[in-house]
Scaffold this motif. Structure first.
Motif, PDB file in Angstrom:
ATOM      1  N   ARG A  73      16.699  93.732  49.108  1.00 50.70           N
ATOM      2  CA  ARG A  73      17.155  92.392  48.772  1.00 50.70           C
ATOM      3  C   ARG A  73      17.202  91.498  49.995  1.00 50.70           C
ATOM      4  NH1 ARG A  73      22.170  91.722  44.682  1.00 50.70           N
ATOM      5  NH2 ARG A  73      20.788  92.388  43.038  1.00 50.70           N
ATOM      6  N   ASP A 147      12.992  93.238  45.448  1.00 52.83           N
ATOM      7  CA  ASP A 147      14.214  92.926  44.693  1.00 52.83           C
ATOM      8  C   ASP A 147      14.479  91.436  44.901  1.00 52.83           C
ATOM      9  OD1 ASP A 147      16.509  94.482  43.205  1.00 52.83           O
ATOM     10  OD2 ASP A 147      17.538  93.010  44.428  1.00 52.83           O
ATOM     11  N   THR A 192       9.473  94.793  35.045  1.00 49.53           N
ATOM     12  CA  THR A 192      10.888  94.807  34.655  1.00 49.53           C
ATOM     13  C   THR A 192      11.096  93.964  33.397  1.00 49.53           C
ATOM     14  OG1 THR A 192      11.447  95.085  36.980  1.00 49.53           O
ATOM     15  CG2 THR A 192      13.239  94.472  35.510  1.00 49.53           C
ATOM     16  N   SER A 251      18.968  78.948  31.471  1.00 47.80           N
ATOM     17  CA  SER A 251      19.717  78.254  32.528  1.00 47.80           C
ATOM     18  C   SER A 251      19.147  78.616  33.890  1.00 47.80           C
ATOM     19  CB  SER A 251      21.204  78.620  32.484  1.00 47.80           C
ATOM     20  OG  SER A 251      21.397  79.912  32.987  1.00 47.80           O
ATOM     21  N   ARG A 272       8.935  74.124  36.400  1.00 46.72           N
ATOM     22  CA  ARG A 272       9.937  74.339  37.464  1.00 46.72           C
ATOM     23  C   ARG A 272       9.266  74.662  38.790  1.00 46.72           C
ATOM     24  NH1 ARG A 272      13.853  77.957  39.842  1.00 46.72           N
ATOM     25  NH2 ARG A 272      15.718  76.732  40.218  1.00 46.72           N
ATOM     26  N   ALA A 304      19.933  87.334  33.601  1.00 51.67           N
ATOM     27  CA  ALA A 304      18.821  87.848  34.422  1.00 51.67           C
ATOM     28  C   ALA A 304      18.862  87.219  35.815  1.00 51.67           C
ATOM     29  CB  ALA A 304      17.487  87.563  33.730  1.00 51.67           C
ATOM     30  N   ALA A 305      20.081  87.018  36.354  1.00 49.01           N
ATOM     31  CA  ALA A 305      20.171  86.391  37.683  1.00 49.01           C
ATOM     32  C   ALA A 305      20.836  87.334  38.684  1.00 49.01           C
ATOM     33  CB  ALA A 305      20.916  85.075  37.592  1.00 49.01           C
ATOM     34  N   GLN A 309      28.327  87.914  36.523  1.00 50.84           N
ATOM     35  CA  GLN A 309      28.218  86.591  35.907  1.00 50.84           C
ATOM     36  C   GLN A 309      29.096  86.476  34.663  1.00 50.84           C
ATOM     37  OE1 GLN A 309      26.337  84.003  37.393  1.00 50.84           O
ATOM     38  NE2 GLN A 309      26.582  85.589  38.938  1.00 50.84           N
ATOM     39  N   ALA A 327      19.634  91.743  34.558  1.00 43.28           N
ATOM     40  CA  ALA A 327      20.027  91.800  35.976  1.00 43.28           C
ATOM     41  C   ALA A 327      20.801  93.084  36.214  1.00 43.28           C
ATOM     42  CB  ALA A 327      20.889  90.594  36.321  1.00 43.28           C
TER      43      ALA A 327
END
Ligand code: NAD
Length: 469
Positions: A73, A147, A192, A251, A272, A304-305, A309, A327
Protein backbone atom coordinates in the motif's frame (compact mmCIF):
# COMPACT_ATOMS: atom_id res chain seq x y z
CA UNK A 1 -16.31 3.89 23.96
CA UNK A 2 -12.64 3.27 23.07
CA UNK A 3 -12.09 2.55 19.36
CA UNK A 4 -10.59 -0.88 18.78
CA UNK A 5 -7.51 -1.13 16.56
CA UNK A 6 -7.94 -2.79 13.15
CA UNK A 7 -5.75 -5.74 14.18
CA UNK A 8 -7.77 -6.19 17.40
CA UNK A 9 -10.95 -6.30 15.30
CA UNK A 10 -9.50 -9.07 13.14
CA UNK A 11 -8.57 -10.94 16.34
CA UNK A 12 -12.16 -10.56 17.59
CA UNK A 13 -13.51 -12.18 14.42
CA UNK A 14 -10.93 -14.94 14.86
CA UNK A 15 -11.82 -15.55 18.54
CA UNK A 16 -15.54 -15.63 17.78
CA UNK A 17 -14.95 -18.35 15.15
CA UNK A 18 -12.34 -20.26 17.20
CA UNK A 19 -15.05 -21.09 19.77
CA UNK A 20 -16.70 -23.29 17.13
CA UNK A 21 -13.51 -25.34 16.56
CA UNK A 22 -11.86 -27.94 18.80
CA UNK A 23 -8.21 -26.95 18.34
CA UNK A 24 -6.01 -26.35 21.37
CA UNK A 25 -5.20 -22.83 22.55
CA UNK A 26 -1.54 -23.31 21.48
CA UNK A 27 -2.43 -23.96 17.86
CA UNK A 28 -4.94 -21.11 17.83
CA UNK A 29 -2.32 -18.75 19.32
CA UNK A 30 0.22 -19.73 16.70
CA UNK A 31 -2.30 -19.09 13.90
CA UNK A 32 -3.23 -15.67 15.31
CA UNK A 33 0.24 -14.21 15.86
CA UNK A 34 2.15 -12.11 13.31
CA UNK A 35 5.17 -14.33 12.54
CA UNK A 36 7.58 -11.56 11.41
CA UNK A 37 7.42 -7.83 10.82
CA UNK A 38 9.96 -5.21 9.76
CA UNK A 39 9.68 -1.45 10.17
CA UNK A 40 12.25 0.33 8.03
CA UNK A 41 13.42 3.84 7.15
CA UNK A 42 15.53 4.59 4.11
CA UNK A 43 16.66 7.75 2.32
CA UNK A 44 15.90 8.74 -1.27
CA UNK A 45 17.18 11.65 -3.28
CA UNK A 46 14.43 13.98 -4.52
CA UNK A 47 14.60 15.62 -7.96
CA UNK A 48 15.66 18.93 -6.37
CA UNK A 49 18.69 17.23 -4.76
CA UNK A 50 17.26 17.13 -1.22
CA UNK A 51 17.08 13.88 0.78
CA UNK A 52 13.85 12.47 2.20
CA UNK A 53 13.58 9.62 4.71
CA UNK A 54 10.85 7.14 3.75
CA UNK A 55 9.05 4.97 6.31
CA UNK A 56 7.79 1.48 5.36
CA UNK A 57 6.62 -1.82 6.82
CA UNK A 58 6.30 -5.43 5.72
CA UNK A 59 4.42 -7.91 7.89
CA UNK A 60 4.48 -11.66 7.30
CA UNK A 61 1.53 -12.88 9.29
CA UNK A 62 1.86 -16.60 8.66
CA UNK A 63 4.53 -19.00 7.47
CA UNK A 64 2.29 -22.07 7.54
CA UNK A 65 2.53 -22.06 3.73
CA UNK A 66 5.29 -20.58 1.55
CA UNK A 67 5.57 -18.03 0.14
CA UNK A 68 3.73 -15.32 2.05
CA UNK A 69 1.61 -13.11 -0.16
CA UNK A 70 0.04 -9.66 0.06
CA UNK A 71 -0.08 -6.21 -1.49
CA UNK A 72 1.99 -3.10 -0.87
CA UNK A 73 0.00 0.00 0.00
CA UNK A 74 1.09 3.58 -0.64
CA UNK A 75 -0.80 5.67 1.85
CA UNK A 76 -0.10 8.54 4.25
CA UNK A 77 -2.35 6.97 6.90
CA UNK A 78 -0.48 3.64 6.83
CA UNK A 79 0.69 2.36 10.20
CA UNK A 80 1.98 -0.84 11.78
CA UNK A 81 -1.36 -1.93 13.22
CA UNK A 82 -3.05 -1.59 9.81
CA UNK A 83 -0.28 -3.57 8.08
CA UNK A 84 -0.55 -6.36 10.67
CA UNK A 85 -4.34 -6.50 10.33
CA UNK A 86 -4.23 -6.61 6.54
CA UNK A 87 -1.51 -9.31 6.60
CA UNK A 88 -3.66 -11.43 8.95
CA UNK A 89 -6.69 -10.99 6.67
CA UNK A 90 -4.51 -12.24 3.79
CA UNK A 91 -3.70 -15.45 5.70
CA UNK A 92 -7.38 -16.20 6.30
CA UNK A 93 -8.38 -15.12 2.78
CA UNK A 94 -5.86 -17.46 1.12
CA UNK A 95 -7.04 -20.37 3.27
CA UNK A 96 -10.72 -19.68 2.50
CA UNK A 97 -10.20 -19.79 -1.28
CA UNK A 98 -7.60 -22.60 -1.14
CA UNK A 99 -4.66 -20.54 -2.36
CA UNK A 100 -1.53 -22.13 -0.81
CA UNK A 101 0.11 -18.97 0.60
CA UNK A 102 0.65 -17.45 4.04
CA UNK A 103 -0.54 -13.86 4.49
CA UNK A 104 1.60 -10.73 4.25
CA UNK A 105 1.16 -7.00 3.67
CA UNK A 106 3.40 -4.00 3.15
CA UNK A 107 2.97 -0.25 3.31
CA UNK A 108 4.97 2.81 2.34
CA UNK A 109 3.87 5.95 4.19
CA UNK A 110 3.66 8.35 1.25
CA UNK A 111 1.08 9.94 -1.02
CA UNK A 112 2.35 8.90 -4.48
CA UNK A 113 0.75 12.02 -6.02
CA UNK A 114 3.42 14.14 -4.28
CA UNK A 115 6.34 12.49 -6.12
CA UNK A 116 7.60 12.53 -9.69
CA UNK A 117 7.74 9.23 -11.56
CA UNK A 118 11.55 9.17 -11.20
CA UNK A 119 11.29 9.73 -7.42
CA UNK A 120 8.69 6.97 -7.09
CA UNK A 121 10.92 4.62 -9.03
CA UNK A 122 13.82 5.35 -6.66
CA UNK A 123 11.54 4.67 -3.65
CA UNK A 124 10.30 1.35 -5.04
CA UNK A 125 13.72 0.12 -6.13
CA UNK A 126 15.31 1.02 -2.78
CA UNK A 127 12.41 -0.64 -0.94
CA UNK A 128 12.99 -3.83 -2.97
CA UNK A 129 16.70 -3.71 -2.10
CA UNK A 130 15.82 -3.42 1.63
CA UNK A 131 13.34 -6.30 1.43
CA UNK A 132 15.85 -8.43 -0.47
CA UNK A 133 18.62 -7.78 2.07
CA UNK A 134 16.33 -8.79 4.93
CA UNK A 135 14.99 -11.90 3.13
CA UNK A 136 11.50 -10.37 2.97
CA UNK A 137 11.01 -10.95 -0.76
CA UNK A 138 11.51 -13.90 -3.13
CA UNK A 139 9.40 -16.34 -5.21
CA UNK A 140 9.44 -18.88 -2.35
CA UNK A 141 9.65 -16.38 0.53
CA UNK A 142 7.31 -13.42 0.19
CA UNK A 143 5.58 -12.18 -2.97
CA UNK A 144 4.10 -8.62 -2.99
CA UNK A 145 1.28 -7.36 -5.23
CA UNK A 146 -0.55 -4.06 -5.90
CA UNK A 147 -2.87 -2.52 -3.32
CA UNK A 148 -4.27 0.91 -2.48
CA UNK A 149 -2.14 3.50 -4.33
CA UNK A 150 0.14 1.06 -6.19
CA UNK A 151 -0.22 -0.76 -9.52
CA UNK A 152 1.44 -2.67 -12.37
CA UNK A 153 4.15 -0.04 -12.91
CA UNK A 154 5.47 -0.37 -9.34
CA UNK A 155 5.36 -4.18 -9.60
CA UNK A 156 7.50 -4.05 -12.77
CA UNK A 157 10.13 -1.96 -10.89
CA UNK A 158 10.13 -4.48 -8.03
CA UNK A 159 10.53 -7.42 -10.42
CA UNK A 160 13.34 -5.77 -12.35
CA UNK A 161 15.28 -4.79 -9.19
CA UNK A 162 14.88 -8.26 -7.69
CA UNK A 163 16.00 -9.89 -10.94
CA UNK A 164 19.18 -7.81 -11.08
CA UNK A 165 19.99 -8.56 -7.42
CA UNK A 166 19.26 -12.28 -7.35
CA UNK A 167 19.89 -13.59 -10.86
CA UNK A 168 17.49 -16.46 -10.07
CA UNK A 169 15.79 -18.45 -12.85
CA UNK A 170 12.37 -17.79 -11.26
CA UNK A 171 13.08 -14.18 -10.30
CA UNK A 172 9.97 -12.67 -11.93
CA UNK A 173 7.77 -14.79 -9.65
CA UNK A 174 8.95 -12.51 -6.77
CA UNK A 175 5.96 -10.21 -7.34
CA UNK A 176 2.52 -10.39 -9.02
CA UNK A 177 0.29 -7.83 -10.68
CA UNK A 178 3.01 -7.04 -13.23
CA UNK A 179 2.21 -5.70 -16.71
CA UNK A 180 1.51 -8.56 -19.15
CA UNK A 181 4.64 -7.64 -21.12
CA UNK A 182 6.75 -8.13 -17.95
CA UNK A 183 5.45 -11.60 -17.02
CA UNK A 184 2.02 -10.54 -15.74
CA UNK A 185 -1.17 -12.47 -16.49
CA UNK A 186 -4.14 -11.40 -18.58
CA UNK A 187 -7.10 -10.58 -16.33
CA UNK A 188 -5.17 -9.57 -13.17
CA UNK A 189 -6.10 -5.87 -13.27
CA UNK A 190 -9.85 -6.60 -13.15
CA UNK A 191 -9.58 -9.77 -11.00
CA UNK A 192 -10.74 -8.43 -7.62
CA UNK A 193 -13.80 -6.69 -9.10
CA UNK A 194 -14.66 -9.70 -11.27
CA UNK A 195 -14.37 -11.92 -8.18
CA UNK A 196 -16.75 -9.62 -6.29
CA UNK A 197 -19.20 -9.81 -9.21
CA UNK A 198 -18.96 -13.64 -9.46
CA UNK A 199 -19.46 -13.99 -5.70
CA UNK A 200 -22.50 -11.71 -5.64
CA UNK A 201 -23.98 -13.32 -8.74
CA UNK A 202 -23.78 -16.78 -7.16
CA UNK A 203 -25.21 -15.44 -3.89
CA UNK A 204 -28.28 -14.09 -5.71
CA UNK A 205 -28.65 -16.75 -8.43
CA UNK A 206 -28.31 -19.85 -6.28
CA UNK A 207 -31.90 -20.53 -5.18
CA UNK A 208 -30.98 -22.26 -1.90
CA UNK A 209 -28.60 -19.53 -0.80
CA UNK A 210 -30.81 -16.62 -1.89
CA UNK A 211 -33.82 -18.16 -0.15
CA UNK A 212 -31.89 -18.88 3.07
CA UNK A 213 -30.97 -15.20 3.32
CA UNK A 214 -34.36 -13.87 2.26
CA UNK A 215 -33.01 -12.34 -0.93
CA UNK A 216 -35.15 -12.28 -4.07
CA UNK A 217 -33.68 -14.78 -6.53
CA UNK A 218 -31.54 -13.44 -9.42
CA UNK A 219 -28.92 -10.74 -10.02
CA UNK A 220 -30.90 -9.03 -12.83
CA UNK A 221 -32.23 -5.62 -11.81
CA UNK A 222 -30.76 -5.83 -8.31
CA UNK A 223 -30.24 -2.21 -7.23
CA UNK A 224 -26.65 -1.63 -6.11
CA UNK A 225 -24.87 1.34 -4.46
CA UNK A 226 -21.06 1.51 -4.42
CA UNK A 227 -18.59 3.53 -2.34
CA UNK A 228 -15.36 4.22 -4.29
CA UNK A 229 -14.76 4.02 -8.04
CA UNK A 230 -11.11 2.88 -7.94
CA UNK A 231 -9.79 -0.43 -9.26
CA UNK A 232 -12.05 -2.67 -7.17
CA UNK A 233 -15.16 -0.45 -7.19
CA UNK A 234 -15.03 0.21 -10.93
CA UNK A 235 -14.57 -3.39 -12.05
CA UNK A 236 -17.16 -4.69 -9.55
CA UNK A 237 -19.66 -2.14 -10.91
CA UNK A 238 -18.78 -2.86 -14.53
CA UNK A 239 -19.18 -6.66 -14.33
CA UNK A 240 -22.28 -6.48 -12.13
CA UNK A 241 -23.95 -4.19 -14.65
CA UNK A 242 -22.93 -6.64 -17.41
CA UNK A 243 -24.66 -9.39 -15.36
CA UNK A 244 -27.85 -7.29 -15.47
CA UNK A 245 -27.73 -5.51 -12.10
CA UNK A 246 -28.45 -1.76 -11.88
CA UNK A 247 -25.77 0.45 -10.33
CA UNK A 248 -28.02 3.16 -8.92
CA UNK A 249 -25.47 5.16 -6.88
CA UNK A 250 -21.69 5.66 -6.74
CA UNK A 251 -19.78 7.80 -4.26
CA UNK A 252 -16.27 9.23 -4.53
CA UNK A 253 -14.28 11.80 -2.52
CA UNK A 254 -16.17 14.71 -4.07
CA UNK A 255 -19.73 13.39 -3.53
CA UNK A 256 -22.31 10.91 -4.78
CA UNK A 257 -23.98 10.43 -8.16
CA UNK A 258 -27.23 8.50 -8.57
CA UNK A 259 -29.63 7.39 -11.26
CA UNK A 260 -32.68 5.20 -10.61
CA UNK A 261 -32.48 3.79 -14.17
CA UNK A 262 -28.88 2.66 -13.57
CA UNK A 263 -25.61 4.57 -14.16
CA UNK A 264 -23.51 4.00 -17.27
CA UNK A 265 -20.41 2.82 -15.39
CA UNK A 266 -17.91 2.95 -18.26
CA UNK A 267 -19.00 6.49 -19.14
CA UNK A 268 -18.83 7.56 -15.48
CA UNK A 269 -15.36 6.11 -15.01
CA UNK A 270 -14.06 7.77 -18.21
CA UNK A 271 -15.64 11.06 -17.17
CA UNK A 272 -13.93 11.06 -13.77
CA UNK A 273 -10.59 10.14 -15.32
CA UNK A 274 -10.89 13.11 -17.68
CA UNK A 275 -12.46 15.69 -15.35
CA UNK A 276 -11.06 14.52 -12.00
CA UNK A 277 -14.59 14.63 -10.48
CA UNK A 278 -18.04 13.10 -10.98
CA UNK A 279 -19.79 16.39 -10.13
CA UNK A 280 -21.10 17.40 -13.55
CA UNK A 281 -21.50 13.89 -15.00
CA UNK A 282 -24.55 14.23 -17.29
CA UNK A 283 -25.93 10.72 -16.61
CA UNK A 284 -27.05 11.19 -13.00
CA UNK A 285 -27.94 13.53 -10.12
CA UNK A 286 -25.05 14.77 -7.98
CA UNK A 287 -25.03 15.45 -4.25
CA UNK A 288 -21.98 16.82 -2.38
CA UNK A 289 -22.42 14.54 0.64
CA UNK A 290 -20.50 11.35 -0.18
CA UNK A 291 -21.86 9.70 2.98
CA UNK A 292 -25.34 9.61 1.36
CA UNK A 293 -24.30 6.36 -0.33
CA UNK A 294 -24.73 4.49 2.97
CA UNK A 295 -28.38 5.49 3.41
CA UNK A 296 -29.25 5.06 -0.28
CA UNK A 297 -32.32 2.87 -0.83
CA UNK A 298 -30.92 -0.22 -2.57
CA UNK A 299 -30.69 -4.03 -2.40
CA UNK A 300 -26.90 -4.31 -2.13
CA UNK A 301 -24.35 -1.84 -0.73
CA UNK A 302 -20.71 -2.33 -1.81
CA UNK A 303 -18.07 -0.46 0.19
CA UNK A 304 -14.99 -0.50 -2.10
CA UNK A 305 -12.75 2.25 -0.69
CA UNK A 306 -11.09 1.81 2.73
CA UNK A 307 -11.53 0.24 6.17
CA UNK A 308 -13.93 1.27 8.98
CA UNK A 309 -16.35 3.13 6.68
CA UNK A 310 -19.42 1.51 8.25
CA UNK A 311 -19.14 1.76 12.02
CA UNK A 312 -21.14 2.14 15.23
CA UNK A 313 -21.94 5.75 14.31
CA UNK A 314 -23.55 5.17 10.91
CA UNK A 315 -24.63 1.51 10.71
CA UNK A 316 -28.19 2.51 11.58
CA UNK A 317 -28.73 4.49 8.37
CA UNK A 318 -28.17 1.50 6.09
CA UNK A 319 -31.21 0.39 4.12
CA UNK A 320 -29.61 -2.36 2.01
CA UNK A 321 -30.42 -5.97 2.84
CA UNK A 322 -26.92 -7.11 1.78
CA UNK A 323 -23.51 -5.47 2.33
CA UNK A 324 -20.82 -6.84 0.03
CA UNK A 325 -17.35 -6.06 1.44
CA UNK A 326 -15.21 -5.38 -1.63
CA UNK A 327 -12.69 -3.32 0.40
CA UNK A 328 -10.68 -4.76 3.28
CA UNK A 329 -12.29 -4.24 6.70
CA UNK A 330 -14.94 -1.68 5.59
CA UNK A 331 -17.39 -2.67 8.38
CA UNK A 332 -16.07 -2.54 11.95
CA UNK A 333 -16.55 -5.56 14.20
CA UNK A 334 -19.09 -3.76 16.39
CA UNK A 335 -21.16 -2.56 13.42
CA UNK A 336 -20.93 -6.02 11.87
CA UNK A 337 -22.48 -7.62 14.98
CA UNK A 338 -25.23 -5.00 15.22
CA UNK A 339 -26.11 -5.39 11.54
CA UNK A 340 -26.26 -9.18 11.91
CA UNK A 341 -28.73 -8.76 14.77
CA UNK A 342 -30.82 -6.50 12.50
CA UNK A 343 -30.86 -9.20 9.80
CA UNK A 344 -28.50 -7.48 7.36
CA UNK A 345 -26.33 -10.01 5.50
CA UNK A 346 -22.63 -9.14 5.21
CA UNK A 347 -20.65 -11.00 2.57
CA UNK A 348 -17.20 -10.71 4.16
CA UNK A 349 -13.99 -9.28 2.67
CA UNK A 350 -11.94 -12.38 3.53
CA UNK A 351 -14.01 -14.22 0.96
CA UNK A 352 -15.44 -11.62 -1.42
CA UNK A 353 -12.32 -9.70 -2.45
CA UNK A 354 -10.11 -12.81 -2.77
CA UNK A 355 -10.21 -12.58 -6.59
CA UNK A 356 -7.01 -10.52 -6.64
CA UNK A 357 -4.94 -13.05 -4.73
CA UNK A 358 -6.51 -15.96 -6.62
CA UNK A 359 -5.41 -14.55 -9.98
CA UNK A 360 -2.04 -13.56 -8.44
CA UNK A 361 -1.67 -17.26 -7.62
CA UNK A 362 -2.31 -18.07 -11.31
CA UNK A 363 0.33 -15.47 -12.29
CA UNK A 364 2.87 -16.96 -9.84
CA UNK A 365 2.25 -20.46 -11.28
CA UNK A 366 2.63 -19.07 -14.82
CA UNK A 367 5.97 -17.45 -13.85
CA UNK A 368 7.28 -20.62 -12.19
CA UNK A 369 6.26 -22.79 -15.15
CA UNK A 370 7.57 -20.25 -17.70
CA UNK A 371 4.59 -20.75 -20.02
CA UNK A 372 1.39 -18.87 -20.86
CA UNK A 373 -1.75 -20.62 -19.60
CA UNK A 374 -3.42 -22.65 -22.37
CA UNK A 375 -0.46 -22.48 -24.78
CA UNK A 376 0.09 -26.23 -25.04
CA UNK A 377 -3.50 -27.47 -25.22
CA UNK A 378 -5.38 -24.71 -27.07
CA UNK A 379 -4.91 -25.89 -30.68
CA UNK A 380 -5.15 -29.56 -29.65
CA UNK A 381 -8.50 -28.88 -27.91
CA UNK A 382 -9.76 -27.02 -30.97
CA UNK A 383 -8.89 -29.90 -33.31
CA UNK A 384 -10.42 -32.51 -30.98
CA UNK A 385 -13.64 -30.49 -30.78
CA UNK A 386 -13.79 -30.04 -34.56
CA UNK A 387 -13.28 -33.79 -35.07
CA UNK A 388 -16.02 -34.58 -32.57
CA UNK A 389 -18.42 -32.11 -34.26
CA UNK A 390 -17.63 -33.66 -37.67
CA UNK A 391 -18.37 -37.14 -36.29
CA UNK A 392 -21.70 -36.01 -34.76
CA UNK A 393 -22.57 -34.43 -38.11
CA UNK A 394 -21.74 -37.61 -40.01
CA UNK A 395 -23.67 -39.93 -37.67
CA UNK A 396 -26.78 -37.74 -37.40
CA UNK A 397 -26.71 -36.49 -40.99
CA UNK A 398 -27.13 -32.89 -39.80
CA UNK A 399 -24.98 -29.88 -40.60
CA UNK A 400 -23.60 -28.02 -37.60
CA UNK A 401 -23.18 -24.27 -38.04
CA UNK A 402 -19.40 -23.66 -38.39
CA UNK A 403 -19.61 -20.43 -36.37
CA UNK A 404 -21.15 -22.38 -33.50
CA UNK A 405 -18.34 -24.94 -33.72
CA UNK A 406 -15.71 -22.19 -33.58
CA UNK A 407 -17.44 -20.58 -30.63
CA UNK A 408 -17.44 -23.79 -28.57
CA UNK A 409 -14.06 -25.09 -29.75
CA UNK A 410 -12.18 -21.93 -28.88
CA UNK A 411 -11.52 -21.75 -25.14
CA UNK A 412 -10.27 -18.23 -25.66
CA UNK A 413 -6.77 -18.46 -24.25
CA UNK A 414 -5.29 -17.12 -21.03
CA UNK A 415 -7.86 -14.43 -20.20
CA UNK A 416 -10.83 -16.80 -20.40
CA UNK A 417 -8.99 -19.53 -18.48
CA UNK A 418 -8.18 -17.04 -15.72
CA UNK A 419 -11.81 -15.86 -15.53
CA UNK A 420 -13.03 -19.45 -15.47
CA UNK A 421 -10.60 -20.45 -12.69
CA UNK A 422 -11.70 -17.39 -10.73
CA UNK A 423 -15.41 -18.16 -11.18
CA UNK A 424 -14.86 -21.74 -10.00
CA UNK A 425 -13.00 -20.46 -6.90
CA UNK A 426 -15.62 -17.86 -5.96
CA UNK A 427 -18.55 -20.29 -6.39
CA UNK A 428 -16.92 -23.18 -4.49
CA UNK A 429 -15.79 -21.01 -1.60
CA UNK A 430 -19.23 -19.41 -1.19
CA UNK A 431 -20.81 -22.86 -0.99
CA UNK A 432 -18.26 -23.89 1.66
CA UNK A 433 -19.13 -20.85 3.80
CA UNK A 434 -22.85 -21.43 3.29
CA UNK A 435 -22.51 -25.05 4.44
CA UNK A 436 -20.72 -23.92 7.61
CA UNK A 437 -23.59 -21.48 8.34
CA UNK A 438 -26.14 -24.20 7.59
CA UNK A 439 -24.37 -26.62 9.97
CA UNK A 440 -24.79 -24.01 12.74
CA UNK A 441 -28.49 -23.42 11.90
CA UNK A 442 -27.63 -19.90 10.70
CA UNK A 443 -26.81 -18.79 14.25
CA UNK A 444 -23.54 -17.38 12.91
CA UNK A 445 -22.84 -14.80 10.22
CA UNK A 446 -20.88 -15.44 7.02
CA UNK A 447 -17.74 -13.77 8.46
CA UNK A 448 -17.67 -16.19 11.38
CA UNK A 449 -18.22 -19.05 8.94
CA UNK A 450 -15.31 -17.79 6.82
CA UNK A 451 -12.99 -17.64 9.85
CA UNK A 452 -14.08 -21.13 10.97
CA UNK A 453 -13.26 -22.45 7.51
CA UNK A 454 -9.85 -20.69 7.53
CA UNK A 455 -8.93 -21.86 11.04
CA UNK A 456 -9.79 -25.48 10.17
CA UNK A 457 -7.63 -25.45 7.05
CA UNK A 458 -4.63 -23.69 8.66
CA UNK A 459 -4.67 -25.82 11.83
CA UNK A 460 -4.82 -28.99 9.75
CA UNK A 461 -1.87 -27.81 7.66
CA UNK A 462 0.20 -27.32 10.84
CA UNK A 463 -0.70 -30.82 12.00
CA UNK A 464 0.10 -32.27 8.55
CA UNK A 465 3.50 -30.55 8.55
CA UNK A 466 4.22 -32.03 11.96
CA UNK A 467 4.94 -28.58 13.35
CA UNK A 468 3.13 -29.57 16.53
CA UNK A 469 4.40 -33.14 17.03
P1 NAD B 1 -7.94 2.43 -5.43
O1 NAD B 1 -6.97 3.40 -4.87
O2 NAD B 1 -7.84 2.02 -6.85
O3 NAD B 1 -9.49 2.94 -5.23
C1 NAD B 1 -10.03 3.45 -4.05
C2 NAD B 1 -11.05 4.53 -4.44
O4 NAD B 1 -11.81 4.90 -3.29
C3 NAD B 1 -10.39 5.81 -4.97
O5 NAD B 1 -10.97 6.14 -6.23
C4 NAD B 1 -10.69 6.85 -3.91
O6 NAD B 1 -10.85 8.16 -4.45
C5 NAD B 1 -11.99 6.32 -3.33
N1 NAD B 1 -12.27 6.78 -1.97
C6 NAD B 1 -11.42 6.92 -0.93
N2 NAD B 1 -12.07 7.35 0.17
C7 NAD B 1 -13.37 7.51 -0.19
C8 NAD B 1 -14.55 7.93 0.50
N3 NAD B 1 -14.53 8.28 1.79
N4 NAD B 1 -15.74 7.93 -0.18
C9 NAD B 1 -15.78 7.57 -1.48
N5 NAD B 1 -14.70 7.17 -2.18
C10 NAD B 1 -13.51 7.13 -1.55
O7 NAD B 1 -7.85 1.16 -4.45
P2 NAD B 1 -8.35 -0.32 -4.74
O8 NAD B 1 -7.21 -1.12 -5.23
O9 NAD B 1 -9.63 -0.27 -5.51
O10 NAD B 1 -8.64 -0.82 -3.24
C11 NAD B 1 -9.86 -0.50 -2.57
C12 NAD B 1 -10.02 -1.45 -1.38
O11 NAD B 1 -10.03 -2.80 -1.85
C13 NAD B 1 -8.90 -1.38 -0.33
O12 NAD B 1 -9.48 -1.67 0.93
C14 NAD B 1 -7.97 -2.52 -0.74
O13 NAD B 1 -7.18 -3.00 0.34
C15 NAD B 1 -9.01 -3.54 -1.17
N6 NAD B 1 -8.50 -4.59 -2.06
C16 NAD B 1 -7.87 -4.28 -3.24
C17 NAD B 1 -7.43 -5.32 -4.07
C18 NAD B 1 -6.82 -5.04 -5.42
O14 NAD B 1 -6.57 -6.03 -6.17
N7 NAD B 1 -6.60 -3.79 -5.81
C19 NAD B 1 -7.59 -6.66 -3.67
C20 NAD B 1 -8.25 -6.94 -2.47
C21 NAD B 1 -8.70 -5.89 -1.67
Amino acid sequence: MKKLSFFKQVELSFDRAAKYTSFSKDILDQIKKTNSIIHIHFPIKKDDGSIEVIEAWRAQHSHHRSPCKGGIRFSTIANEDEVKALAALMTYKCAIVDVPFGGAKGAVKIDSRNYSEAELERIVRRLTFELYNKRFIGPGIDVPAPDYGSGAREMAWISDTYKSLSNELNAIACVTGKPVTQGGIRGRAEATGLGVAFGLKEFCENKTIAQAYGVEHGIRNKRIAIQGLGNVGYFSALFLSQFGAKIVAVSEYEGMISNEQGLDIEALYKYRKQEGTIEKFPGGQFTKNREDVFSYECDILIPAALEAQINSENYNVIKARVIAEAANGPVTDEASQKLFEKGVVIIPDVYLNAGGVTVSYFEWIKNLSHIRLGRIERRYDQKSFNNMAALVSEITGTTIDSEKIDEYANHGGEKNLVASGLEETMINSLHELFEVCQSKDFAIDLRTAAFISAINKIAISYEENGIFP
